[in-house]
Design a protein around this motif. Structure first.
Motif, PDB file in Angstrom:
ATOM      1  N   SER A  72      -3.308  -6.208   2.647  1.00  8.65           N
ATOM      2  CA  SER A  72      -1.926  -5.784   2.931  1.00  8.65           C
ATOM      3  C   SER A  72      -1.717  -4.309   2.637  1.00  8.65           C
ATOM      4  O   SER A  72      -0.800  -3.690   3.187  1.00  8.65           O
ATOM      5  CB  SER A  72      -0.937  -6.627   2.119  1.00  8.65           C
ATOM      6  OG  SER A  72      -1.186  -6.497   0.728  1.00  8.65           O
ATOM      7  N   TYR A  73      -2.567  -3.732   1.783  1.00 10.98           N
ATOM      8  CA  TYR A  73      -2.432  -2.301   1.475  1.00 10.98           C
ATOM      9  C   TYR A  73      -2.597  -1.430   2.717  1.00 10.98           C
ATOM     10  O   TYR A  73      -2.119  -0.296   2.751  1.00 10.98           O
ATOM     11  CB  TYR A  73      -3.453  -1.885   0.418  1.00 10.98           C
ATOM     12  CG  TYR A  73      -3.028  -2.142  -1.004  1.00 10.98           C
ATOM     13  CD1 TYR A  73      -1.968  -2.989  -1.310  1.00 10.98           C
ATOM     14  CD2 TYR A  73      -3.695  -1.540  -2.073  1.00 10.98           C
ATOM     15  CE1 TYR A  73      -1.593  -3.230  -2.623  1.00 10.98           C
ATOM     16  CE2 TYR A  73      -3.318  -1.770  -3.389  1.00 10.98           C
ATOM     17  CZ  TYR A  73      -2.277  -2.613  -3.658  1.00 10.98           C
ATOM     18  OH  TYR A  73      -1.911  -2.839  -4.961  1.00 10.98           O
ATOM     19  N   TYR A  74      -3.301  -1.964   3.734  1.00 13.30           N
ATOM     20  CA  TYR A  74      -3.503  -1.175   4.954  1.00 13.30           C
ATOM     21  C   TYR A  74      -2.259  -1.159   5.839  1.00 13.30           C
ATOM     22  O   TYR A  74      -2.226  -0.429   6.836  1.00 13.30           O
ATOM     23  CB  TYR A  74      -4.726  -1.689   5.716  1.00 13.30           C
ATOM     24  CG  TYR A  74      -6.010  -1.347   4.993  1.00 13.30           C
ATOM     25  CD1 TYR A  74      -6.631  -0.125   5.181  1.00 13.30           C
ATOM     26  CD2 TYR A  74      -6.578  -2.236   4.088  1.00 13.30           C
ATOM     27  CE1 TYR A  74      -7.803   0.209   4.500  1.00 13.30           C
ATOM     28  CE2 TYR A  74      -7.746  -1.919   3.395  1.00 13.30           C
ATOM     29  CZ  TYR A  74      -8.351  -0.697   3.607  1.00 13.30           C
ATOM     30  OH  TYR A  74      -9.502  -0.375   2.920  1.00 13.30           O
ATOM     31  N   THR A  75      -1.243  -1.939   5.493  1.00  8.47           N
ATOM     32  CA  THR A  75       0.056  -1.786   6.133  1.00  8.47           C
ATOM     33  C   THR A  75       0.933  -0.830   5.338  1.00  8.47           C
ATOM     34  O   THR A  75       2.034  -0.489   5.770  1.00  8.47           O
ATOM     35  CB  THR A  75       0.806  -3.137   6.245  1.00  8.47           C
ATOM     36  OG1 THR A  75       1.225  -3.563   4.938  1.00  8.47           O
ATOM     37  CG2 THR A  75      -0.061  -4.193   6.874  1.00  8.47           C
ATOM     38  N   GLY A  76       0.464  -0.405   4.163  1.00  2.00           N
ATOM     39  CA  GLY A  76       1.294   0.385   3.273  1.00  2.00           C
ATOM     40  C   GLY A  76       0.574   1.562   2.657  1.00  2.00           C
ATOM     41  O   GLY A  76       0.357   2.588   3.296  1.00  2.00           O
ATOM     42  N   ILE A  77       0.140   1.406   1.428  1.00  2.00           N
ATOM     43  CA  ILE A  77      -0.384   2.525   0.651  1.00  2.00           C
ATOM     44  C   ILE A  77      -1.616   3.165   1.291  1.00  2.00           C
ATOM     45  O   ILE A  77      -1.827   4.377   1.179  1.00  2.00           O
ATOM     46  CB  ILE A  77      -0.684   2.066  -0.794  1.00  2.00           C
ATOM     47  CG1 ILE A  77      -1.096   3.260  -1.671  1.00  2.00           C
ATOM     48  CG2 ILE A  77      -1.721   0.969  -0.825  1.00  2.00           C
ATOM     49  CD1 ILE A  77      -1.213   2.916  -3.150  1.00  2.00           C
ATOM     50  N   LEU A  78      -2.454   2.384   2.002  1.00  2.39           N
ATOM     51  CA  LEU A  78      -3.643   2.934   2.646  1.00  2.39           C
ATOM     52  C   LEU A  78      -3.475   3.081   4.155  1.00  2.39           C
ATOM     53  O   LEU A  78      -4.421   3.476   4.844  1.00  2.39           O
ATOM     54  CB  LEU A  78      -4.865   2.052   2.350  1.00  2.39           C
ATOM     55  CG  LEU A  78      -5.323   2.045   0.888  1.00  2.39           C
ATOM     56  CD1 LEU A  78      -6.484   1.071   0.695  1.00  2.39           C
ATOM     57  CD2 LEU A  78      -5.726   3.443   0.423  1.00  2.39           C
ATOM     58  N   GLY A  79      -2.288   2.769   4.656  1.00  4.97           N
ATOM     59  CA  GLY A  79      -2.025   2.864   6.087  1.00  4.97           C
ATOM     60  C   GLY A  79      -1.013   3.942   6.409  1.00  4.97           C
ATOM     61  O   GLY A  79      -0.980   5.011   5.776  1.00  4.97           O
ATOM     62  N   MET A  80      -0.167   3.657   7.390  1.00  3.50           N
ATOM     63  CA  MET A  80       0.797   4.646   7.865  1.00  3.50           C
ATOM     64  C   MET A  80       1.727   5.169   6.771  1.00  3.50           C
ATOM     65  O   MET A  80       1.904   6.388   6.631  1.00  3.50           O
ATOM     66  CB  MET A  80       1.592   4.059   9.040  1.00  3.50           C
ATOM     67  CG  MET A  80       2.615   5.006   9.632  1.00  3.50           C
ATOM     68  SD  MET A  80       4.218   4.954   8.780  1.00  3.50           S
ATOM     69  CE  MET A  80       4.824   3.359   9.305  1.00  3.50           C
ATOM     70  N   PRO A  81       2.357   4.296   5.936  1.00  8.59           N
ATOM     71  CA  PRO A  81       3.251   4.832   4.899  1.00  8.59           C
ATOM     72  C   PRO A  81       2.539   5.719   3.885  1.00  8.59           C
ATOM     73  O   PRO A  81       3.084   6.748   3.455  1.00  8.59           O
ATOM     74  CB  PRO A  81       3.821   3.571   4.232  1.00  8.59           C
ATOM     75  CG  PRO A  81       3.706   2.514   5.290  1.00  8.59           C
ATOM     76  CD  PRO A  81       2.427   2.824   5.993  1.00  8.59           C
ATOM     77  N   GLY A  82       1.333   5.336   3.494  1.00  4.63           N
ATOM     78  CA  GLY A  82       0.587   6.147   2.539  1.00  4.63           C
ATOM     79  C   GLY A  82       0.249   7.516   3.091  1.00  4.63           C
ATOM     80  O   GLY A  82       0.419   8.543   2.417  1.00  4.63           O
ATOM     81  N   LEU A  83      -0.233   7.550   4.335  1.00  2.61           N
ATOM     82  CA  LEU A  83      -0.560   8.829   4.957  1.00  2.61           C
ATOM     83  C   LEU A  83       0.706   9.661   5.156  1.00  2.61           C
ATOM     84  O   LEU A  83       0.681  10.890   5.002  1.00  2.61           O
ATOM     85  CB  LEU A  83      -1.262   8.602   6.292  1.00  2.61           C
ATOM     86  CG  LEU A  83      -1.752   9.855   7.022  1.00  2.61           C
ATOM     87  CD1 LEU A  83      -2.741  10.641   6.167  1.00  2.61           C
ATOM     88  CD2 LEU A  83      -2.383   9.492   8.369  1.00  2.61           C
TER      89      LEU A  83
END
Length: 286
Positions: A72-83
């Motif tokens: 799920s981190y790839y929808t958030g902290i490691l995905g678009m929101p994180g970048l």
């Protein structure tokens, strides 16, 4: 759903009623004719609100190589929101140690990360949110120096003078409207504003005006609107930066996960009422 000229480089960037809703998601490849993807690969990128999808142009999908963190981190902290948080804070705001940073919608998917980045830089950090529980989260779990519930502040200008008696160097803008207007009065000379979003304006028939824009001139403030889609070339650099902090526990991430596709509409509408607690995620199919 509205098509806005210049917003996206994709030719079909607006939503067509009756078609599946699309957004950033994590998926497993079941079958592929693309040379870079094979069955069993995990990917993140633009997917659809459905259990199974055919992706005709998978070039926009990014293969997941690190599975020692929640997917799920790839929808958030490691995905678009994180970048988004990384680009907006480091690339656009050019922070310096000791600067004064304000973040609106600070308990959301992006804001919670910007605040932690700023603390790692040695900045003084204040965030706003819409409930006592979110304010407590910002101060007690995410390490913000101060936080306030904007719904309880009758005079935002007075609030900023209380939390920033010497003014604001960096404002990470997620709200717009009255919040932006009050911030402009309290920015320091040569301040920087990263305009990431303006959630208070999205569903208004007539957007609110901003009356204090002349302060951009008086104080030589740089206001920079940006879209993360222009910065995906920085994703490998971002991953090298972020993964060690996650593994060392130096950055934490709060998610609000609901189960089942049928929960999606309620979760989406709740975003505009501030009902989510952290990054809103819909677990369509485990």
């Amino acid at each position: 759903m509205e098509r806005i000229e210049g917003y996206s480089s994709q030719p079909n960037s607006s939503f067509t009623p009756g078609s599946p809703i699309y957004g950033y998601g994590v998926a497993k490849v079941l079958d592929s004719g693309h040379p870079d993807l094979k069955a069993g690969d995990l990917v993140w990128g633009t997917t659809y609100w459905e259990e199974y999808s055919r992706i005709p142009a998978p070039e926009g999908l990014i293969k997941i190589h690190h599975t020692d963190v929640p997917l799920s981190y790839y929808t958030g902290i490691l995905g678009m929101p994180g970048l988004t948080a990384y680009v907006g804070f480091y690339e656009i705001c050019s922070p310096k140690k000791g600067e004064h940073v304000f973040i609106s919608a600070a308990a959301g998917a992006v804001g919670q990360l910007v605040g932690q980045f700023a603390k790692l830089m040695g900045c003084y950090v204040v965030g706003s949110a819409g409930s006592k529980e979110k304010v407590d989260l910002l101060k007690n779990k995410l390490g913000f120096d101060e936080a306030f519930n904007y719904k309880e502040e009758a005079d935002l200008n007075a609030s900023f003078k209380r939390y920033f008696p010497e003014g604001i160097d960096i404002y990470f803008e997620n709200v717009g409207g009255k919040m932006l207007d009050a911030v402009l009065l309290n920015m320091r000379a040569h301040g920087r504003i990263a305009a990431c979003g303006m959630i208070s304006q999205y569903n208004l028939d007539h957007a609110e005006g901003v009356t204090n824009l002349m302060h951009l001139v008086y104080k030589r403030i740089r206001l920079h609107g940006f879209s993360v889609s222009d910065h995906y070339h920085l994703h490998p650099k971002f991953m090298q930066f972020m993964l060690p902090y996650i593994r060392q526990g130096k950055i934490v991430y709060v998610e609000d996960i609901v189960e089942g596709l049928e929960s999606g509409p309620r979760a989406l509408v709740g975003l505009f009422k501030g009902l989510n607690f952290g990054k809103q995620v819909v677990d369509i199919s485990a």
